[in-house]
Design a protein around this motif. Structure first.
Motif, short mmCIF file in Angstrom:
data_model
loop_
_atom_site.label_atom_id
_atom_site.label_comp_id
_atom_site.label_asym_id
_atom_site.label_seq_id
_atom_site.Cartn_x
_atom_site.Cartn_y
_atom_site.Cartn_z
N TYR A 87 0.83 -1.20 0.10
CA TYR A 87 -0.05 0.09 0.05
C TYR A 87 0.83 1.35 -0.16
O TYR A 87 1.91 0.90 0.58
N PRO A 88 0.35 2.43 -0.59
CA PRO A 88 -0.81 2.77 -1.12
C PRO A 88 -0.80 1.93 -2.59
O PRO A 88 -1.81 2.49 -3.22
N GLU A 89 0.17 1.53 -3.31
CA GLU A 89 0.46 1.40 -4.73
C GLU A 89 -0.68 0.24 -5.14
O GLU A 89 -1.26 0.35 -6.23
N ILE A 90 -1.08 -0.77 -4.30
CA ILE A 90 -1.88 -1.89 -4.71
C ILE A 90 -3.09 -1.85 -3.82
O ILE A 90 -4.35 -1.61 -4.17
N TYR A 91 -2.79 -2.00 -2.40
CA TYR A 91 -4.15 -1.88 -1.44
C TYR A 91 -4.35 -0.35 -1.24
O TYR A 91 -3.30 0.40 -1.28
N LYS A 92 -5.38 0.36 -0.77
CA LYS A 92 -5.45 1.56 -0.89
C LYS A 92 -4.69 2.20 0.41
O LYS A 92 -4.67 3.40 0.45
N GLY A 93 -4.43 1.65 1.60
CA GLY A 93 -3.97 2.12 2.83
C GLY A 93 -3.55 1.21 3.75
O GLY A 93 -3.49 -0.13 3.42
#
Lengths: 354, 354
Positions: free
Chosen positions: A148-154
């Motif tokens: 995260y934050p690149e794949i999961y949002k946070g």
């Protein structure tokens, strides 16, 4: 060869003896403990796909033993998959495999050996004659998790022990203490409180933002391994109700143990699931927890909607049947086999055993 | 009852038939596929303890389905534990349980069903008569992972697919492409390249800063489940060599598959491990990878130091024995059973089977 020692196609012989595989006849002599005849143990990842990350910052870190070096996280990852592990019997008595789905902040470990070292529901249902599949939801345990934050949002939510102790109805609200000796348990609770910290070792981070992707992986799993019967717990409830809705031809029955959520019955068409029987099970002590009472009321509305669509829905409040003292983690409580027995009896009633 | 169908205390009968448990005599008639007689399947977490987090910032997040709410991460966690899963046979042929230890960026899934769906080393060694324990290192898979920077020192390393494809010697350096059709594999490599992305789903984040704590959990595991025999892979190598050093009375033998590190032989006393035999196995294609050649040379120095201390050390370069084409992930290659057979033969030679 006495007829009492001649066995045909049994997955297990409960008292003392083995064993067999499909189409076989077996004679066993001598004294020994029960064993399971297993065809295969294995696992797989299901769902997900490639995600390419670009433009991520380069932190300074490195694999163990190689010093601190810049590390470039940009590149391709697999993300969105879940994990499932299976044990297939040589001669299952159940018509369909059984898939066990864990709740929030947890993994498939929920169903294995209990924190107090006693056998869990995996062994119970294997002995009862089911092929058993145990999942780790996307983002949990052996399913892996993604940046995260690149794949999961946070960032993830991590369940602190206080929340687990009090929300899983092991102790009353406000009763958690860091020192195990100072914690107060609910009077009569059957969770093995001396092993609560051992249970807490099972807890894993979770992402509130991943719900739709977790569902997608579960739906892919159903397409891969079903027809099957599904048991869900807690946060798994909503995923389970949706697994049924998304594949009513593949899911032959659903058992929801204290499901914490469901689809909005006003917004979904439940006619297609009319042939899938459902059992909803609630444990003890809900009265002290407003949030749990609210959840149970909401789930009851979903149950009513299922019934209105023509589905069989059985609702069991364990204390009303004389089974008292269970926590939210009923598969880890001291009487876990008794609760599993309620489920197994329901499977038999639904004609799900051979 | 013909003598050819009368079996005694076998964990498995390879061709066609079952089965038995300790002290039993079994007769099987009829045709069927092989099955395993299993006493118990289970798991546990080992090591770690309470960590109290205070003063951490409150991000805004929430469990699925409950909207976005402030979330307070301050409180108590269990951290530092590892996870192990076991399958115990009714009648093991091996004298000691077998513990399988995965490498970097991976979990115990390494040893289960292969990415191409074929049976992995778990089934191989169960069928060969071993009780099999499979670990997830602290911070990986079902062991769970803990917050950073409050508990772990910083963010994890995440292995991109390019690194795995090229470092695990599936394709040459520079050959990875996002599009599977455009990737070039090493000529003759036995890794099932069509399933590389399926393999990549197994990869999990890892922390370079956790080495000492990972070791601590492995050492606690040895105290818990051994006497045992240990097989380690890659990053597991250094942990395995240290598990032996820290408990030479508990570890009866060590197999190191392409160990990526070892203690510095100049800095450790190896006399205490002189009674623990070691097998080191290297696969194919090292010549194209300077880093791997360097690692193999370093490990050879450790092997020499073990020999100087009086220990039995066998070193196998698979290609020199005629087994060619193996990648770093030899337990997933198409000839994985052949490589496992080399290990099993060594166990027999060391007197580790009954």
């Amino acid at each position: 060869m006495s007829s009492s020692t001649k066995r045909h196609a049994l997955g297990i012989v409960g008292l003392g003896l083995l064993v067999a595989a499909a189409g076989s006849q077996i004679t066993v002599t001598g004294q020994q403990s029960a064993a399971l005849a297993i065809k295969e143990i294995g696992s797989m990842h299901v769902g997900g796909g490639n995600v390419s990350v670009t433009g991520a910052a380069m932190p300074t870190t490195a694999p163990a033993g190689r010093g601190s070096v810049p590390y470039d996280p940009n590149g391709d990852y697999e993300a969105g998959q879940m994990y499932v592990q299976y044990v297939k019997l040589a001669a299952p008595r159940a018509k369909y495999p059984l898939l066990l789905v864990h709740g929030g902040g947890l993994t498939g470990v929920t169903w294995e050996t209990k924190p107090d070292g006693g056998p869990g529901w995996q062994m119970f249902f294997l002995k009862a004659g089911h092929d058993v599949y145990i999942g780790d939801a996307m983002e949990r345990g052996r399913a892996s998790w993604a940046r995260y934050p690149e794949i999961y949002k946070g960032p993830p939510t991590m369940v602190i022990k206080k929340i687990a102790w009090e929300t899983f109805r092991i102790g009353p609200l406000g009763s958690y203490q860091t020192d195990p000796a100072k914690r107060t348990a609910l009077p009569g609770v059957l969770f093995p409180t001396a092993y609560f910290d051992q249970f807490a070792k099972q807890m894993v981070p979770m992402w509130g933002s991943n719900g739709p992707d977790i569902q997608k992986a579960y739906d892919a799993l159903v397409q891969k391994i079903c027809p099957c019967v599904i048991v869900v717990h807690s946060q798994g409830g909503n995923f389970g109700f949706n697994m049924v809705r998304h594949a009513p031809d593949k899911v032959k029955a659903l058992v929801a143990l204290e499901p914490s959520g469901s689809p909005d019955p006003a917004k979904v068409d439940l006619k297609p699931v009319m042939n899938v029987p459902t059992l909803v099970v609630w444990a003890d002590f809900l009265e002290g927890y407003e949030r749990w009472l609210e959840i149970r009321t909401n789930i009851s509305k979903y149950e009513d909607a299922l019934r209105a669509a023509g589905a069989v829905v059985d609702h069991v409040d364990l204390p009303k049947t004389g089974i008292k003292g269970n926590s939210h983690m009923m598969m880890m409580d001291r009487n876990s086999d008794q609760v599993a027995g309620v489920v197994q009896k329901w499977f038999e009633k639904q004609g799900l055993m051979k």
